[in-house]
Design an enzyme around this catalytic site. Sequence first.
Site, PDB file in Angstrom:
ATOM      1  N   CYS A   7       0.847  -1.198   0.000  1.00 39.31           N
ATOM      2  CA  CYS A   7       0.000   0.000   0.000  1.00 39.31           C
ATOM      3  C   CYS A   7       0.881   1.245   0.000  1.00 39.31           C
ATOM      4  O   CYS A   7       0.595   2.226  -0.697  1.00 39.31           O
ATOM      5  CB  CYS A   7      -0.927   0.017   1.213  1.00 39.31           C
ATOM      6  SG  CYS A   7      -2.323  -1.125   1.107  1.00 39.31           S
ATOM      7  N   THR A  95       4.576 -13.556   1.465  1.00 42.31           N
ATOM      8  CA  THR A  95       5.250 -12.892   2.590  1.00 42.31           C
ATOM      9  C   THR A  95       4.727 -11.480   2.825  1.00 42.31           C
ATOM     10  O   THR A  95       4.875 -10.957   3.918  1.00 42.31           O
ATOM     11  CB  THR A  95       6.775 -12.833   2.382  1.00 42.31           C
ATOM     12  OG1 THR A  95       7.055 -12.153   1.165  1.00 42.31           O
ATOM     13  CG2 THR A  95       7.368 -14.245   2.352  1.00 42.31           C
ATOM     14  N   HIS A  98      -0.749  -8.497   0.800  1.00 44.49           N
ATOM     15  CA  HIS A  98      -1.444  -7.610  -0.135  1.00 44.49           C
ATOM     16  C   HIS A  98      -1.303  -8.363  -1.451  1.00 44.49           C
ATOM     17  O   HIS A  98      -0.171  -8.642  -1.870  1.00 44.49           O
ATOM     18  CB  HIS A  98      -0.723  -6.257  -0.179  1.00 44.49           C
ATOM     19  CG  HIS A  98      -1.319  -5.252  -1.117  1.00 44.49           C
ATOM     20  ND1 HIS A  98      -1.697  -4.000  -0.683  1.00 44.49           N
ATOM     21  CD2 HIS A  98      -1.568  -5.280  -2.443  1.00 44.49           C
ATOM     22  CE1 HIS A  98      -2.160  -3.297  -1.710  1.00 44.49           C
ATOM     23  NE2 HIS A  98      -2.087  -4.067  -2.801  1.00 44.49           N
ATOM     24  N   HIS A 100      -0.502  -9.852  -4.852  1.00 41.23           N
ATOM     25  CA  HIS A 100       0.448  -9.402  -5.858  1.00 41.23           C
ATOM     26  C   HIS A 100       0.744 -10.551  -6.816  1.00 41.23           C
ATOM     27  O   HIS A 100       0.825 -11.694  -6.423  1.00 41.23           O
ATOM     28  CB  HIS A 100       1.736  -8.866  -5.233  1.00 41.23           C
ATOM     29  CG  HIS A 100       2.404  -9.777  -4.258  1.00 41.23           C
ATOM     30  ND1 HIS A 100       1.922 -10.002  -2.983  1.00 41.23           N
ATOM     31  CD2 HIS A 100       3.531 -10.517  -4.368  1.00 41.23           C
ATOM     32  CE1 HIS A 100       2.723 -10.834  -2.355  1.00 41.23           C
ATOM     33  NE2 HIS A 100       3.704 -11.166  -3.172  1.00 41.23           N
TER      34      HIS A 100
END
EC number: 3.-.-.-
Length: 114
Positions: A7, A95, A98, A100
């Site tokens: 973020c 890890t 968010h 990805h």
Amino acid sequence: MSSCLFCRIASADIPAKVIYQDADLVAFEDINPQAPLHCLVIPRRHIGTLNDMTPEDATLVGTMHYRAAQIARERGYADGGFRTVINCNADAGQTVFHIHLHLLAGRRLGWPPG
């Protein structure tokens, strides 16, 4: 999420080698590349894992894959082949929590992975 690394990259609070961005996505080079082309494509909106997606997120995740293919094409790797990977949770290797998409290209990639 102010504590989320991705973020903070998406909002430019943390520098990254950004190779693409628009209103919904940011793509940047991985800091620990595993192939000549290794970038991450992330949504600007925080979604922790694939398990946290809603039906409305399906288009966004499809757009992440489309953008990865465009990057591979622009960088000259589309014809030779490339891999896209989204890990979900720690046992799969996630890890940063968010979502990805990893885009890897430029070398022969083994199967099965890891």
